[in-house]
Design a protein around this motif. Structure first.
Motif, short mmCIF file in Angstrom:
data_model
loop_
_atom_site.label_atom_id
_atom_site.label_comp_id
_atom_site.label_asym_id
_atom_site.label_seq_id
_atom_site.Cartn_x
_atom_site.Cartn_y
_atom_site.Cartn_z
N LEU A 251 56.10 39.92 9.11
CA LEU A 251 56.71 41.19 9.51
C LEU A 251 58.03 40.94 10.23
O LEU A 251 59.06 41.55 9.90
CB LEU A 251 55.76 41.96 10.42
N LYS A 252 58.02 40.04 11.20
CA LYS A 252 59.23 39.77 11.98
C LYS A 252 60.33 39.15 11.12
O LYS A 252 61.50 39.53 11.23
CB LYS A 252 58.89 38.85 13.14
N ASN A 253 59.98 38.21 10.26
CA ASN A 253 60.97 37.55 9.41
C ASN A 253 61.56 38.49 8.36
O ASN A 253 62.66 38.24 7.85
CB ASN A 253 60.34 36.34 8.71
N SER A 254 60.84 39.56 8.05
CA SER A 254 61.34 40.53 7.08
C SER A 254 62.25 41.57 7.73
O SER A 254 62.83 42.40 7.03
CB SER A 254 60.16 41.24 6.39
N GLY A 255 62.33 41.56 9.06
CA GLY A 255 63.19 42.51 9.75
C GLY A 255 62.46 43.67 10.40
O GLY A 255 63.10 44.58 10.96
N VAL A 256 61.12 43.66 10.36
CA VAL A 256 60.34 44.69 11.03
C VAL A 256 60.41 44.44 12.54
O VAL A 256 60.15 43.33 12.99
CB VAL A 256 58.87 44.69 10.57
N LYS A 257 60.77 45.45 13.29
CA LYS A 257 60.77 45.34 14.75
C LYS A 257 59.33 45.54 15.22
O LYS A 257 58.83 46.65 15.29
CB LYS A 257 61.72 46.37 15.36
N GLN B 142 58.91 45.02 2.65
CA GLN B 142 59.85 45.38 1.59
C GLN B 142 60.86 46.41 2.07
O GLN B 142 62.07 46.31 1.78
CB GLN B 142 59.09 45.91 0.38
N LYS B 143 60.40 47.41 2.80
CA LYS B 143 61.29 48.47 3.29
C LYS B 143 62.27 47.93 4.33
O LYS B 143 63.45 48.31 4.34
CB LYS B 143 60.47 49.62 3.86
N ALA B 144 61.81 47.05 5.20
CA ALA B 144 62.71 46.47 6.20
C ALA B 144 63.77 45.61 5.53
O ALA B 144 64.95 45.65 5.90
CB ALA B 144 61.90 45.64 7.21
N MET B 145 63.37 44.85 4.52
CA MET B 145 64.32 43.99 3.82
C MET B 145 65.34 44.79 3.02
O MET B 145 66.45 44.31 2.77
CB MET B 145 63.55 43.04 2.89
N SER B 146 64.97 46.02 2.66
CA SER B 146 65.92 46.86 1.91
C SER B 146 66.83 47.65 2.83
O SER B 146 67.67 48.42 2.35
CB SER B 146 65.15 47.82 0.99
N GLY B 147 66.70 47.45 4.14
CA GLY B 147 67.65 48.05 5.07
C GLY B 147 67.14 49.21 5.89
O GLY B 147 67.89 49.77 6.71
N LEU B 148 65.89 49.61 5.73
CA LEU B 148 65.36 50.70 6.52
C LEU B 148 65.07 50.25 7.95
O LEU B 148 64.84 49.06 8.20
CB LEU B 148 64.07 51.26 5.91
N ASP B 149 65.11 51.19 8.86
CA ASP B 149 64.74 50.93 10.24
C ASP B 149 63.22 51.01 10.34
O ASP B 149 62.64 52.10 10.31
CB ASP B 149 65.39 51.96 11.17
N VAL B 150 62.57 49.87 10.43
CA VAL B 150 61.11 49.81 10.44
C VAL B 150 60.65 49.25 11.78
O VAL B 150 60.98 48.12 12.15
CB VAL B 150 60.56 48.94 9.29
N MET B 151 59.88 50.05 12.52
CA MET B 151 59.35 49.65 13.81
C MET B 151 57.84 49.83 13.81
O MET B 151 57.34 50.86 13.36
CB MET B 151 59.98 50.46 14.94
N LEU B 152 57.14 48.85 14.36
CA LEU B 152 55.68 48.86 14.35
C LEU B 152 55.15 48.41 15.70
O LEU B 152 55.57 47.38 16.23
CB LEU B 152 55.18 47.92 13.25
N VAL B 153 54.22 49.20 16.26
CA VAL B 153 53.51 48.83 17.49
C VAL B 153 52.02 48.86 17.19
O VAL B 153 51.49 49.88 16.74
CB VAL B 153 53.83 49.79 18.65
N VAL B 154 51.35 47.74 17.43
CA VAL B 154 49.90 47.67 17.24
C VAL B 154 49.25 47.35 18.58
O VAL B 154 49.88 46.78 19.48
CB VAL B 154 49.50 46.60 16.20
N ASP B 155 48.00 47.74 18.74
CA ASP B 155 47.28 47.45 19.97
C ASP B 155 46.74 46.02 19.95
O ASP B 155 46.25 45.55 18.92
CB ASP B 155 46.13 48.44 20.16
N ALA B 156 46.81 45.35 21.09
CA ALA B 156 46.40 43.95 21.16
C ALA B 156 44.91 43.77 20.87
O ALA B 156 44.52 42.78 20.25
CB ALA B 156 46.73 43.38 22.54
N ILE B 157 44.09 44.70 21.31
CA ILE B 157 42.64 44.59 21.06
C ILE B 157 42.27 45.15 19.70
O ILE B 157 41.56 44.51 18.92
CB ILE B 157 41.85 45.29 22.18
N GLY B 158 42.76 46.35 19.38
CA GLY B 158 42.44 46.96 18.09
C GLY B 158 42.89 46.12 16.92
O GLY B 158 42.23 46.07 15.88
N SER B 159 44.03 45.46 17.07
CA SER B 159 44.60 44.63 15.99
C SER B 159 44.47 43.14 16.30
O SER B 159 45.30 42.33 15.87
CB SER B 159 46.07 45.00 15.76
N TYR B 160 43.43 42.80 17.04
CA TYR B 160 43.23 41.42 17.46
C TYR B 160 43.14 40.47 16.26
O TYR B 160 43.57 39.32 16.33
CB TYR B 160 41.97 41.31 18.31
#
Length: 384
Positions: free
Chosen positions: A97-103, A69-87
């Motif tokens: 997330l990507k389609n909503s504009g979250v980097k 929601q925040k990315a779609m409203s124009g905020l700069d939203v960046m997210l990094v998750v760990d490959a194992i922790g967020s497997y």
């Protein structure tokens, strides 16, 4: 009992205003989640989040919705998750997330890459940080992940409000690029303008960042943990879900005991990782003999913290293991402000009061089976 529980709960919601910033401790996973979601929902400019475990289950679904929601409203939203922790983060959630504009980036993907040695090195190097930065001035940092299995845990998270997050912003930018993000998307955080008028806070609050990518053989967390124990005059408290000390730590405990320092180690009797229980129990006897007093909680506690007297406090993501101190990317904060240390000590004291002390247990008397098991587990201490 009800009165004590109420006071314990309210303490984690006490907001203290300092000169130039304010802070707030949270001692349960759920209390941290609720405040994080509240702050995310009122974000106005940017959201930068580096986290080990974010799962789109009953706990994480609402967080993902807010980010989208925040990315779609124009905020700069960046997210990094760990490959194992967020497997277990689903492809559906990643696409959303990507389609909503979250980097969105995944730290050290498990996908095979050219060069087996390089791939194996990346597999071992994880980002275990839990750092959320909102509008470049609201910071959440500590041990809290976003997954349903952690809902009922004790944990320790710290919220700091004030324009003092520059080191964390820079650290996030480097992780984002190292995870495959484009430099031009994050370059505004690589050389941020210096914040004036806050130099006096450097001696009160310091953020700690470690990455084996840049300093594999150095550990700022080990340095601050061990120096804190070495400087303690009356008491030293260590909160950790997993306990795998080295010889140097045991020697420092012994020296502290000779100085009259009370060394308290607080951890859950049963952890979420069975193997780590066995690892820890291999060190109870020698640690107790050196002078450490153990306090075991019946409930899972995922927090990581250190205090020494009323002089220093530390909260972060680094577990007290070789992996936590050397192999993972970790983040934390140390502080010397008396009010913050007092609040943290109150939380630790409450947990000690609830815990079962193990001073009556004789871990030094071992049969051949325990000696063999401890010997075997000791072989793995540098890998966990």
């Amino acid at each position: 009992m009800l009165k004590w529980q109420l006071l314990f709960w309210l303490r984690s919601y006490t907001v203290n205003n300092m000169d130039g910033f304010s802070y707030q401790f949270f001692n349960t996973t759920v209390s941290a989640w609720e405040e994080m979601k509240r702050c995310l929902s009122v974000a106005k400019k940017s959201i930068y989040w580096e986290i080990y475990a974010l799962i789109d289950d009953a706990a994480g679904g609402s967080f993902i919705d807010i980010l989208c929601q925040k990315a779609m409203s124009g905020l700069d939203v960046m997210l990094v998750v760990d490959a194992i922790g967020s497997y277990e983060l689903s492809n559906k959630a990643k696409d959303k997330l990507k389609n909503s504009g979250v980097k969105f980036q995944v730290f050290h993907s498990l996908s095979p890459i050219i060069g087996l040695s390089s791939w194996w090195k990346r597999v071992w190097h994880r980002t275990h940080r839990k750092v959320l930065i909102i509008d470049e001035e609201v910071v959440f940092i500590g041990g809290v992940n976003i997954k349903e299995s952690a809902r009922d845990w004790y944990d320790l998270h710290l919220k700091v409000t004030g324009r003092i997050a520059r080191p964390l912003l820079y650290g996030f930018a480097r992780t984002y690029i190292n995870s495959g993000g484009r430099r031009e998307e994050i370059k505004h955080l690589l050389h941020p303008k210096l914040t004036t008028g806050l130099a006096h806070l450097k001696d009160k609050v310091n953020f700690i960042l470690h990455s084996p990518i840049y300093a594999a053989k150095k550990s700022p967390f080990k340095k601050v943990y061990y120096q804190t124990l070495d400087m303690a005059k009356e008491s030293f408290n260590l909160l950790t879900p997993y306990y795998v000390p080295d010889r140097e730590f045991i020697e420092l405990v012994s020296k502290a005991k000779k100085r009259g320092v009370k060394v308290n180690i607080i951890l859950p009797w049963k952890t979420d990782i069975k193997f780590m229980e066995y690892m820890a129990r291999a060190f109870y006897g020698i640690s107790q003999k050196a002078g450490a007093a153990f306090y075991f909680l019946k409930k899972m506690n995922h927090g990581k913290a250190v205090t020494a007297d009323d002089k220093i406090g530390v909260v972060g993501s680094a577990n007290f293991t070789h992996r936590g101190l050397f192999l993972n990317q970790e983040a934390g904060v140390s502080f010397s402000q008396k009010e913050m240390i007092d609040d943290l000590n109150h939380i630790l004291d409450d947990w000690k009061e609830e815990a079962v002390p193990m001073s009556d247990f004789n871990f030094n008397s071992k049969g051949w089976y325990r000696r063999f098991k401890d010997w075997w587990l000791n072989k793995f201490k540098d890998y966990v």
